[in-house]
Write a protein that holds these residues in place. Structure first.
Motif, PDB file in Angstrom:
ATOM      1  N   ALA A 309       0.830  -1.204   0.000  1.00 16.36           N
ATOM      2  CA  ALA A 309       0.000   0.000   0.000  1.00 16.36           C
ATOM      3  C   ALA A 309       0.864   1.253   0.000  1.00 16.36           C
ATOM      4  O   ALA A 309       0.557   2.238  -0.677  1.00 16.36           O
ATOM      5  CB  ALA A 309      -0.935  -0.008   1.212  1.00 16.36           C
ATOM      6  N   ALA A 310       1.970   1.227   0.751  1.00 19.50           N
ATOM      7  CA  ALA A 310       2.875   2.370   0.794  1.00 19.50           C
ATOM      8  C   ALA A 310       3.514   2.635  -0.563  1.00 19.50           C
ATOM      9  O   ALA A 310       3.777   3.781  -0.927  1.00 19.50           O
ATOM     10  CB  ALA A 310       3.956   2.133   1.847  1.00 19.50           C
ATOM     11  N   LEU A 311       3.765   1.561  -1.324  1.00 21.54           N
ATOM     12  CA  LEU A 311       4.396   1.688  -2.646  1.00 21.54           C
ATOM     13  C   LEU A 311       3.357   1.876  -3.756  1.00 21.54           C
ATOM     14  O   LEU A 311       3.716   1.918  -4.931  1.00 21.54           O
ATOM     15  CB  LEU A 311       5.234   0.443  -2.938  1.00 21.54           C
ATOM     16  N   GLU A 312       2.068   1.960  -3.366  1.00 27.94           N
ATOM     17  CA  GLU A 312       0.957   2.123  -4.311  1.00 27.94           C
ATOM     18  C   GLU A 312       0.872   0.966  -5.300  1.00 27.94           C
ATOM     19  O   GLU A 312       0.511   1.143  -6.465  1.00 27.94           O
ATOM     20  CB  GLU A 312       1.048   3.478  -5.029  1.00 27.94           C
ATOM     21  N   ILE A 313       1.224  -0.227  -4.816  1.00 26.15           N
ATOM     22  CA  ILE A 313       1.009  -1.452  -5.577  1.00 26.15           C
ATOM     23  C   ILE A 313      -0.395  -1.954  -5.247  1.00 26.15           C
ATOM     24  O   ILE A 313      -0.756  -2.064  -4.076  1.00 26.15           O
ATOM     25  CB  ILE A 313       2.049  -2.535  -5.182  1.00 26.15           C
ATOM     26  N   PRO A 314      -1.237  -2.231  -6.241  1.00 25.39           N
ATOM     27  CA  PRO A 314      -2.597  -2.711  -5.947  1.00 25.39           C
ATOM     28  C   PRO A 314      -2.588  -3.931  -5.040  1.00 25.39           C
ATOM     29  O   PRO A 314      -1.802  -4.855  -5.232  1.00 25.39           O
ATOM     30  CB  PRO A 314      -3.151  -3.053  -7.337  1.00 25.39           C
ATOM     31  N   VAL A 315      -3.451  -3.909  -4.046  1.00 23.53           N
ATOM     32  CA  VAL A 315      -3.504  -4.977  -3.052  1.00 23.53           C
ATOM     33  C   VAL A 315      -4.858  -5.676  -3.115  1.00 23.53           C
ATOM     34  O   VAL A 315      -5.907  -5.029  -3.156  1.00 23.53           O
ATOM     35  CB  VAL A 315      -3.289  -4.428  -1.627  1.00 23.53           C
ATOM     36  N   LEU A 316      -4.828  -7.005  -3.147  1.00 22.08           N
ATOM     37  CA  LEU A 316      -6.022  -7.823  -2.972  1.00 22.08           C
ATOM     38  C   LEU A 316      -5.908  -8.424  -1.574  1.00 22.08           C
ATOM     39  O   LEU A 316      -5.196  -9.400  -1.354  1.00 22.08           O
ATOM     40  CB  LEU A 316      -6.098  -8.904  -4.045  1.00 22.08           C
ATOM     41  N   ALA A 317      -6.578  -7.796  -0.597  1.00 20.56           N
ATOM     42  CA  ALA A 317      -6.455  -8.173   0.802  1.00 20.56           C
ATOM     43  C   ALA A 317      -7.476  -9.248   1.158  1.00 20.56           C
ATOM     44  O   ALA A 317      -8.671  -9.078   0.919  1.00 20.56           O
ATOM     45  CB  ALA A 317      -6.644  -6.951   1.688  1.00 20.56           C
ATOM     46  N   LEU A 318      -7.010 -10.344   1.731  1.00 22.03           N
ATOM     47  CA  LEU A 318      -7.857 -11.469   2.112  1.00 22.03           C
ATOM     48  C   LEU A 318      -7.968 -11.483   3.638  1.00 22.03           C
ATOM     49  O   LEU A 318      -7.022 -11.860   4.329  1.00 22.03           O
ATOM     50  CB  LEU A 318      -7.253 -12.782   1.605  1.00 22.03           C
TER      51      LEU A 318
END
Length: 375
Positions: A309-318
């Protein structure tokens, strides 16, 4: 120190430690409350005339470290004349490389058996003669104690059972963890994004990209981190089923492991086929470089989730537990699923990334979260 590390990572000992810590904290909180006084709400006046500030967040969890780091940027950009020191931990020190800090002071677990090192740390802090010490994050007895001992002229903390011992307190208690630092910064008149913060150099990105290409032959990949803390962790069978599904859908992926997940390597490698690789363990800065090159990261509520999230990489959070909602990433490219099946995760990868791993942004879907919640 090996025995201490083993005990710290043992699940039963973690649960026992939490119960003992909770009981001890309750007693200490009651003792501190007896000397209560009226604390003033934090305002820009708190940093008036300040030339040297100590930000205090000695937490060994990666996620808490990168969430708190955003206040460094707020001070550096809003009040560049102030020298910023940070009191963190030895295990998270590497996360703060490249940040505009005058000094980084590290608390270590080894100080439990080498108390003279703690004394040396306190001496170094007092020699800096801070104008202001700020507790970054929620109420923590460790942070509170270090603030009391660091020799700062004034202190600023959070509302709660420890507020009576601070000169100023942050009035706002936001519902989401990413807003704790931004709310504190706003009360001081500083602009601050509600998002974790990290600094990765272009060289680190390039080196990681070169290594990934030579290792896997993949230039654009989904990252999968299989770790997790206690109840946030997903079972091995879940990850194996997800890898099989991604193989069938021909989606390139890279599996990342932390030190506590090394025992999962062989079972995961047994199901990783033509489109996947299980990466070797790597130093934290190398891990950051890899994250910076991913198309997205699939992960439970973990430190790497906040790093991405800090690097603005898309996250798919489970997410497995309800309290993780407070920590889930909320960027325009992020998506949160609650207790999903492996097939549902793979389907979301296909829907949001499409053929060929095009970098289409994730849509944050509250309806998906609610639908999964009500199963």
């Amino acid at each position: 120190m090996f025995s201490l590390t083993y005990l710290r990572r043992h699940t039963a000992m973690r649960h026992l430690g939490r119960r003992l810590e909770k009981a001890a904290k309750s007693w200490v909180y009651r003792a501190i409350a007896r000397g209560s006084r009226s604390a003033r709400p934090a305002t820009p006046e708190a940093i008036h005339g300040v030339r040297r500030v100590l930000l205090v967040r000695p937490n060994f969890r990666i996620g808490n470290a990168v969430i708190g780091a955003r206040l460094i940027q707020a001070f550096a950009e809003g009040r560049p004349e102030i020298d910023i020191d940070y009191l963190g931990t030895d295990t998270t020190r590497a996360l703060f490389e490249g940040m505009p800090l005058a000094n980084y002071h590290a608390l270590s677990r080894s100080m439990l058996v080498r108390p003279w090192r703690l004394v040396q740390l306190l001496v170094r802090l007092r020699q800096r003669k801070y104008d202001l010490a700020i507790q970054v994050g929620d109420n923590s007895l460790t942070s509170w104690l270090l603030i009391q001992l660091c020799g700062a002229r004034k202190s600023l903390g959070q509302r709660g059972r420890l507020e009576a011992s601070h000169d100023w307190v942050s009035d706002v208690s936001p519902s989401h963890a990413h807003e704790i630092v931004s709310s504190l910064a706003a009360s001081l008149g500083l602009a601050c994004s509600s998002r974790p913060w990290l600094v990765v150099s272009e060289q680190e990105r390039r080196v990681a990209a070169t290594g990934l290409t030579s290792l896997s032959g993949l230039q654009a990949s989904i990252g999968i981190f299989v770790g997790g803390h206690l109840g946030k962790r997903l079972p091995l069978e879940f990850w194996q089923d997800l890898l099989r599904d991604l193989e069938q859908r021909q989606k390139p992926y890279l599996v990342l492991l932390g030190p506590e997940e090394e025992t999962m390597r062989t079972p995961l490698e047994s199901v990783a086929g033509e489109f996947g690789r299980v990466l070797p363990q790597m130093p934290l800065r190398d891990f950051l470089g890899v994250l910076a090159n991913l198309v997205c990261l699939i992960t439970p509520d973990t430190g790497p989730m906040h790093m991405a999230a800090a690097l603005e990489i898309p996250v798919l959070a489970l997410l497995r537990v309800g309290k993780s909602r407070k920590f889930s990433p909320r960027g325009p490219s992020d998506l949160t699923l609650f207790q999903p099946t492996p097939a549902e995760v793979a389907e979301q990868v296909c829907v949001n990334l499409g053929p060929g791993l095009s970098q289409k942004k994730y849509r944050h879907s509250s309806s998906l979260l609610l639908a999964s919640d009500n199963r």
